[in-house]
Each structure stands twice: as C-alpha cells, then as structure tokens.
Design a protein around this motif. Sequence first.
Motif, PDB file in Angstrom:
ATOM      1  N   LEU A  98       0.872  -1.174   0.000  1.00 17.41           N
ATOM      2  CA  LEU A  98       0.000   0.000   0.000  1.00 17.41           C
ATOM      3  C   LEU A  98       0.909   1.223   0.000  1.00 17.41           C
ATOM      4  N   LEU A  99       0.826   2.004  -1.069  1.00 20.31           N
ATOM      5  CA  LEU A  99       1.676   3.190  -1.197  1.00 20.31           C
ATOM      6  C   LEU A  99       0.864   4.395  -0.754  1.00 20.31           C
ATOM      7  N   VAL A 100       1.276   5.017   0.346  1.00 16.65           N
ATOM      8  CA  VAL A 100       0.457   6.073   0.928  1.00 16.65           C
ATOM      9  C   VAL A 100       0.899   7.458   0.450  1.00 16.65           C
ATOM     10  N   ALA A 101      -0.068   8.217  -0.083  1.00 15.60           N
ATOM     11  CA  ALA A 101       0.171   9.610  -0.462  1.00 15.60           C
ATOM     12  C   ALA A 101      -0.690  10.497   0.431  1.00 15.60           C
ATOM     13  N   PRO A 102      -0.080  11.514   1.086  1.00 11.46           N
ATOM     14  CA  PRO A 102      -0.849  12.383   1.982  1.00 11.46           C
ATOM     15  C   PRO A 102      -1.600  13.451   1.196  1.00 11.46           C
ATOM     16  N   GLU A 103      -2.854  13.645   1.557  1.00 15.11           N
ATOM     17  CA  GLU A 103      -3.641  14.711   0.924  1.00 15.11           C
ATOM     18  C   GLU A 103      -4.573  15.310   1.976  1.00 15.11           C
ATOM     19  N   PHE A 104      -4.028  15.508   3.188  1.00 12.29           N
ATOM     20  CA  PHE A 104      -4.877  16.084   4.236  1.00 12.29           C
ATOM     21  C   PHE A 104      -4.353  17.460   4.618  1.00 12.29           C
ATOM     22  N   THR A 105      -5.207  18.256   5.269  1.00 11.76           N
ATOM     23  CA  THR A 105      -4.831  19.607   5.653  1.00 11.76           C
ATOM     24  C   THR A 105      -3.555  19.538   6.487  1.00 11.76           C
ATOM     25  N   GLY A 106      -2.545  20.259   6.070  1.00 14.39           N
ATOM     26  CA  GLY A 106      -1.278  20.241   6.788  1.00 14.39           C
ATOM     27  C   GLY A 106      -0.241  19.403   6.074  1.00 14.39           C
ATOM     28  N   ASN A 107      -0.665  18.489   5.245  1.00 15.04           N
ATOM     29  CA  ASN A 107       0.282  17.673   4.489  1.00 15.04           C
ATOM     30  C   ASN A 107      -0.367  17.256   3.183  1.00 15.04           C
ATOM     31  N   ASN A 108      -0.295  18.160   2.242  1.00 15.78           N
ATOM     32  CA  ASN A 108      -1.003  17.957   0.986  1.00 15.78           C
ATOM     33  C   ASN A 108       0.001  18.091  -0.153  1.00 15.78           C
ATOM     34  N   VAL A 109       0.449  16.952  -0.640  1.00 18.83           N
ATOM     35  CA  VAL A 109       1.462  17.004  -1.700  1.00 18.83           C
ATOM     36  C   VAL A 109       0.838  16.543  -3.016  1.00 18.83           C
ATOM     37  N   PRO A 110       1.416  16.934  -4.151  1.00 21.22           N
ATOM     38  CA  PRO A 110       0.851  16.478  -5.423  1.00 21.22           C
ATOM     39  C   PRO A 110       0.815  14.949  -5.459  1.00 21.22           C
ATOM     40  N   LEU A 111      -0.385  14.479  -5.713  1.00 23.92           N
ATOM     41  CA  LEU A 111      -0.689  13.068  -5.542  1.00 23.92           C
ATOM     42  C   LEU A 111       0.125  12.120  -6.408  1.00 23.92           C
ATOM     43  N   VAL A 112       0.033  12.363  -7.706  1.00 16.12           N
ATOM     44  CA  VAL A 112       0.684  11.442  -8.639  1.00 16.12           C
ATOM     45  C   VAL A 112       2.189  11.437  -8.395  1.00 16.12           C
ATOM     46  N   ALA A 113       2.728  12.628  -8.139  1.00 13.49           N
ATOM     47  CA  ALA A 113       4.163  12.719  -7.886  1.00 13.49           C
ATOM     48  C   ALA A 113       4.538  11.917  -6.645  1.00 13.49           C
ATOM     49  N   ALA A 114       3.712  12.015  -5.591  1.00  8.89           N
ATOM     50  CA  ALA A 114       4.022  11.286  -4.352  1.00  8.89           C
ATOM     51  C   ALA A 114       4.091   9.787  -4.611  1.00  8.89           C
ATOM     52  N   ILE A 115       3.128   9.290  -5.374  1.00  7.75           N
ATOM     53  CA  ILE A 115       3.109   7.851  -5.664  1.00  7.75           C
ATOM     54  C   ILE A 115       4.261   7.481  -6.588  1.00  7.75           C
ATOM     55  N   GLU A 116       4.500   8.329  -7.589  1.00  4.83           N
ATOM     56  CA  GLU A 116       5.587   8.018  -8.523  1.00  4.83           C
ATOM     57  C   GLU A 116       6.942   8.011  -7.826  1.00  4.83           C
ATOM     58  N   ASN A 117       7.077   8.856  -6.803  1.00  2.00           N
ATOM     59  CA  ASN A 117       8.340   8.848  -6.058  1.00  2.00           C
ATOM     60  C   ASN A 117       8.554   7.525  -5.328  1.00  2.00           C
ATOM     61  N   ILE A 118       7.481   7.001  -4.738  1.00  2.00           N
ATOM     62  CA  ILE A 118       7.620   5.706  -4.052  1.00  2.00           C
ATOM     63  C   ILE A 118       7.941   4.627  -5.080  1.00  2.00           C
ATOM     64  N   GLU A 119       7.187   4.639  -6.178  1.00  3.51           N
ATOM     65  CA  GLU A 119       7.431   3.666  -7.244  1.00  3.51           C
ATOM     66  C   GLU A 119       8.878   3.750  -7.739  1.00  3.51           C
ATOM     67  N   GLY A 120       9.360   4.988  -7.851  1.00  2.00           N
ATOM     68  CA  GLY A 120      10.726   5.198  -8.318  1.00  2.00           C
ATOM     69  C   GLY A 120      11.731   4.470  -7.436  1.00  2.00           C
ATOM     70  N   GLU A 121      11.498   4.510  -6.137  1.00  2.00           N
ATOM     71  CA  GLU A 121      12.406   3.827  -5.204  1.00  2.00           C
ATOM     72  C   GLU A 121      12.341   2.315  -5.389  1.00  2.00           C
ATOM     73  N   LEU A 122      11.145   1.806  -5.653  1.00  6.24           N
ATOM     74  CA  LEU A 122      10.988   0.362  -5.852  1.00  6.24           C
ATOM     75  C   LEU A 122      11.695  -0.068  -7.136  1.00  6.24           C
ATOM     76  N   VAL A 123      11.499   0.746  -8.176  1.00  4.09           N
ATOM     77  CA  VAL A 123      12.135   0.464  -9.471  1.00  4.09           C
ATOM     78  C   VAL A 123      13.656   0.475  -9.309  1.00  4.09           C
ATOM     79  N   PHE A 124      14.151   1.462  -8.580  1.00  2.07           N
ATOM     80  CA  PHE A 124      15.585   1.589  -8.375  1.00  2.07           C
ATOM     81  C   PHE A 124      16.141   0.370  -7.633  1.00  2.07           C
ATOM     82  N   ALA A 125      15.424  -0.043  -6.607  1.00  2.00           N
ATOM     83  CA  ALA A 125      15.877  -1.198  -5.820  1.00  2.00           C
ATOM     84  C   ALA A 125      15.907  -2.462  -6.686  1.00  2.00           C
ATOM     85  N   ASP A 126      14.902  -2.618  -7.542  1.00  2.00           N
ATOM     86  CA  ASP A 126      14.863  -3.786  -8.433  1.00  2.00           C
ATOM     87  C   ASP A 126      16.007  -3.749  -9.444  1.00  2.00           C
TER      88      ASP A 126
END
Length: 345
Positions: A98-126
């Motif tokens: 489960l890849l968690v992207a924050p989108e609540f008041t106080g921590n609202n980051v661009p959604l797709v980018a947040a997920i792509e960043n996590i994916e990027g780390e997984l891709v890099f590790a592979d």
Amino acid sequence: MKSGIIGARGAGKSTVFHALTGLTPIPGVADARSRGRPGQIKVVDPRLDFLEQAYGSRKKVPVELTLLDFAPNPKEQKEGAALDPSLLPLIRDLDALLLVAPEFTGNNVPLVAAIENIEGELVFADFDQAERRLERLKKEKGPIDFERTALEKCLSWLEQGKSLRILDMTAQEVHALSSFGFLSRKPALAVINCDADRATIEDNLDALRGRGLESFRLAAAFEAELWELDAEGRQELLAEAGIAAPARDRLISALYRSLGLITFYTAGEPEAHAWQLRSGASALEAADRIHSDIARGFIRAEVVSYEDFAELRSDAKVKEAGKLRLEGRDYVIQDGDIIHIRFKV
Ligand SMILES: Nc1nc2c(ncn2[C@@H]2O[C@H](COP(=O)(O)OP(=O)(O)OP(=O)(O)O)[C@@H](O)[C@H]2O)c(=O)[nH]1
Ligand SMILES: [Mg+2]
C-alpha cells in the motif's frame, strides 16, 4: 496474505494502519528487530454468514488479511524521502504494497508525484538487484540461460523508470525470476489519505493506472477515530460523512481486484470456512490450500455454486435439484464455489 504500508515520513501510514485495523500505531522509534507491526483484518463476508446459518456451523472462519505498519527509522529515511531504504529487505516477501500519499490539511502534496516517487524507489531497488545478479552470472561465464535473458529484459525496462508490474512476461520468465521478489512487480494500491470531506471523490488517475496501480481513497484520521465508537455509532458517522462502507471493507475489495483473488468455501456443521485463492486456480490447488494431505489424496471435488446453495439452502435439496457437480483436479474454481473434497490418505 500480507500487505505492507509504505511511503514518506508523516504521510499518515500509521494512521492508515489504525483506520484499517483498529490498532494504535507503535509509539516512538522501534529497534531493528521490531520494526514491522502486524495487524489482522477479518474479511466481512455475508456469504459466509449465510453458510454458517444454513449449516448451523459451530464455528466461522473468515479470510484474514495481514497489514504491516513499520516503525519509522529517521536515521535511514531522510525528511522528504519517499521510502525508507532500510525497509527494502522487510517488504520483499510481502504479497502486496500500500503506497500512501498524503492529501490532508497540513500535508497535501501532489498526488501522482508522491506515488511516482515511491514507485521510483521500488524500481531503483529492483534495478540494483537485477544488475548485481546479472553481473554475477556473467562472471560465472555459464551458458546464456533463461534467467539471464529474463534479467536483461527486466533491466532494460527498469532503466526507463518503469515498474515490472506492467512488463509483459512469459510464464517461463516469471518462473525464472520468481525467487527475486521484485518490489515493483508486487501488486500495489495507491492509498490517498485525505480529509473526511474528500473521501468520496472519484479519482481518475490515468497516470497511476498506466503503472498498474488502482487508487484507493480514505480519510484515515477520521476513520481511525471511529474505532472509539461501537459498530452502530461508526456506521452512523460514516453515513453522515457520505462514506458508503468502512475503509477496511473497501480496501479488501480493492486488494482482491488487484491481486486477482477469489473466495471459495468449505461448510458443514463443525465450521463454515472461507478460503482465499488465486483466480484461475484448480480444484487441486484449492485442496492444497485446505491441507496438503487432502491435495495428495485428492479423488474428486463435489462443488455447488453459492447462488445455487443460497436458493436451495441444504445439501439434500442441492443434490435433489441436480446442482451438485463432481469435478476433477483440473476444474477451475469459481468465486463463491462451496466445495467438498473427497480424498484418500
Ligand atoms: N488531519 C489529518 N491528519 C493526519 C491524517 N493522517 C495522519 N495525520 C497526522 O499526520 C501526522 C503523521 O501521521 P502518522 O500516521 O504518524 O504518519 P506516518 O506515515 O506513520 O509517519 P512515520 O511513521 O513517522 O513515517 C500525525 O500527526 C497525524 O495525526 C489525516 O488523514 N488527517
Ligand atoms: Mg508511522
């Protein structure tokens, strides 16, 4: 089935875990040995409830999913980093992420980018893992075998920043690489942790779908608080917020879809039991899921669909109506099948 919750520091991972399991997060920073905290989710299943009643079963065994929340390790995960690198070995043997992207008041980051960043780390590790293995194979100077060509195919894909989840592989290639536990190949859900008033927004995130990711929205802090109430109170507040079903139930359906899972049942007076199975699996595999001895001594499966049973309500009537089928080991189990395996040990 085990799923791990991952993402940036403070994305609300522990709050998501709390919302889904009712368990409060691990306080403070954990030591290396106790980083993962498991929580069980029992699958709410009206079909199983019906079987329990119809058979007068003494026991009901629902499918259980395990979620893992990881205690933070600030030494390893820098502020703003999408993933804690020291978690990589701990998530390799999980079934889903489960890849968690924050989108609540106080921590609202661009959604797709947040997920792509996590994916990027997984891709890099592979990439790193595949490359190291390939190098070793080249040094050994063995014949260019299947593993090697499959690894080369993966590397040229990963190099483009793409996850292995969306790479077409033959069954043979999948088999050759099965021991790697590649992270970017694991089924994953993009979990959007939002405020309660945004929990019912319909996302249309083609960018994520293109990566083989379904998205799943939940108001984690809101749903976590609901655990203080009894079932009725929870339902009431959910309804007030316009949320049709608790996040836990919606998560289960989303996971079932993205993992390609189905449920089959065994039922009788001792117990009504729901079992999870890969879609497309055979009667023999279902038998093995129950017990390896049952698979070894497999003779045949007696099968009735849930719909037929729900209409007729007893084994005797099912038989009378000719709805009980005798199937062999290769029969493909359908979602909702109620089966009884005849076997000899
Ligand atoms: N308003 C609001 N606050 C949230 C929500 N989810 C998390 N928070 C807050 O954000 C902070 C971080 O939440 P956690 O759940 O601890 O985040 P985490 O990802 O587990 O953090 P680490 O484990 O330290 O990486 C806490 O103060 C939470 O109360 C949410 O849905 N809404
Ligand atoms: Mg946490």
